[in-house]
Design a protein around this motif. Structure first.
Motif, PDB file in Angstrom:
ATOM      1  N   PRO A  84       0.839  -1.209   0.000  1.00 62.01           N
ATOM      2  CA  PRO A  84       0.000   0.000   0.000  1.00 62.01           C
ATOM      3  C   PRO A  84       0.868   1.252   0.000  1.00 62.01           C
ATOM      4  O   PRO A  84       1.905   1.308   0.640  1.00 62.01           O
ATOM      5  CB  PRO A  84      -0.802  -0.129   1.291  1.00 62.01           C
ATOM      6  CG  PRO A  84      -0.092  -1.126   2.120  1.00 62.01           C
ATOM      7  CD  PRO A  84       0.716  -1.986   1.201  1.00 62.01           C
ATOM      8  N   MET A  85       0.429   2.249  -0.748  1.00 65.02           N
ATOM      9  CA  MET A  85       1.171   3.497  -0.835  1.00 65.02           C
ATOM     10  C   MET A  85       0.304   4.619  -0.260  1.00 65.02           C
ATOM     11  O   MET A  85      -0.890   4.693  -0.550  1.00 65.02           O
ATOM     12  CB  MET A  85       1.529   3.820  -2.283  1.00 65.02           C
ATOM     13  CG  MET A  85       2.499   2.822  -2.902  1.00 65.02           C
ATOM     14  SD  MET A  85       2.886   3.208  -4.612  1.00 65.02           S
ATOM     15  CE  MET A  85       3.947   4.610  -4.408  1.00 65.02           C
ATOM     16  N   GLY A  86       0.927   5.466   0.531  1.00 66.11           N
ATOM     17  CA  GLY A  86       0.231   6.624   1.076  1.00 66.11           C
ATOM     18  C   GLY A  86       0.433   7.824   0.177  1.00 66.11           C
ATOM     19  O   GLY A  86       1.146   7.777  -0.827  1.00 66.11           O
ATOM     20  N   SER A  87      -0.177   8.935   0.522  1.00 70.22           N
ATOM     21  CA  SER A  87      -0.063  10.141  -0.297  1.00 70.22           C
ATOM     22  C   SER A  87       1.382  10.638  -0.338  1.00 70.22           C
ATOM     23  O   SER A  87       1.834  11.178  -1.346  1.00 70.22           O
ATOM     24  CB  SER A  87      -0.996  11.232   0.216  1.00 70.22           C
ATOM     25  OG  SER A  87      -0.676  11.553   1.554  1.00 70.22           O
ATOM     26  N   ARG A  88       2.152  10.470   0.762  1.00 66.62           N
ATOM     27  CA  ARG A  88       3.547  10.890   0.776  1.00 66.62           C
ATOM     28  C   ARG A  88       4.357  10.090  -0.239  1.00 66.62           C
ATOM     29  O   ARG A  88       5.186  10.635  -0.969  1.00 66.62           O
ATOM     30  CB  ARG A  88       4.130  10.719   2.185  1.00 66.62           C
ATOM     31  CG  ARG A  88       5.526  11.334   2.296  1.00 66.62           C
ATOM     32  CD  ARG A  88       6.075  11.238   3.704  1.00 66.62           C
ATOM     33  NE  ARG A  88       7.231  10.375   3.624  1.00 66.62           N
ATOM     34  CZ  ARG A  88       7.564   9.452   4.489  1.00 66.62           C
ATOM     35  NH1 ARG A  88       6.823   9.242   5.537  1.00 66.62           N
ATOM     36  NH2 ARG A  88       8.630   8.733   4.325  1.00 66.62           N
ATOM     37  N   ASP A  89       4.097   8.772  -0.296  1.00 69.19           N
ATOM     38  CA  ASP A  89       4.795   7.928  -1.265  1.00 69.19           C
ATOM     39  C   ASP A  89       4.495   8.382  -2.689  1.00 69.19           C
ATOM     40  O   ASP A  89       5.382   8.449  -3.537  1.00 69.19           O
ATOM     41  CB  ASP A  89       4.390   6.464  -1.099  1.00 69.19           C
ATOM     42  CG  ASP A  89       4.777   5.900   0.254  1.00 69.19           C
ATOM     43  OD1 ASP A  89       5.854   6.268   0.752  1.00 69.19           O
ATOM     44  OD2 ASP A  89       4.006   5.096   0.803  1.00 69.19           O
ATOM     45  N   LEU A  90       3.235   8.666  -2.951  1.00 65.91           N
ATOM     46  CA  LEU A  90       2.851   9.104  -4.289  1.00 65.91           C
ATOM     47  C   LEU A  90       3.475  10.457  -4.634  1.00 65.91           C
ATOM     48  O   LEU A  90       3.899  10.681  -5.773  1.00 65.91           O
ATOM     49  CB  LEU A  90       1.329   9.167  -4.406  1.00 65.91           C
ATOM     50  CG  LEU A  90       0.619   7.812  -4.334  1.00 65.91           C
ATOM     51  CD1 LEU A  90      -0.890   8.014  -4.307  1.00 65.91           C
ATOM     52  CD2 LEU A  90       1.023   6.923  -5.479  1.00 65.91           C
TER      53      LEU A  90
END
Length: 100
Positions: A84-90
């Protein structure tokens, strides 16, 4: 039945005409043409694999039938997200071209 086993039923007239025309194109008699085509088909790797599949499918069906079908996410029909990716990762991905 002779020494070669059961014989192939005769072709319909229009089928024989097609075989005869194809045999003439390659310069063979219709009998030789059909014999060679049948022997080549018997050696076809796809047909050999298909024959082995006939034996393997019941074995695989038995293996899959014993597998646990109540795995995580099976009740919802959704697969769990492996990463899973969070908004920071994106955001980092869009800035640097790859996730940090």
């Amino acid at each position: 039945m002779d020494q070669n086993g059961s014989q192939v039923p005769p072709f319909e007239p229009e089928e024989y005409a097609r075989v005869e025309a194809a045999a003439n194109i390659v310069g063979k008699s219709p009998e030789d043409f059909v014999r060679e085509a049948a022997l080549k088909a018997a050696d076809d790797p796809f047909l050999k694999a298909l024959g082995r599949t006939r034996d393997r499918v019941p074995q695989l069906a038995e293996v899959f039938a014993t597998q646990d079908t109540h795995a995580v996410g099976a009740s919802t029909g959704a697969w769990p997200d492996p990463a899973p990716m969070g908004s920071r990762d994106l955001h980092e991905f869009s800035q640097h071209g790859h996730a940090a």
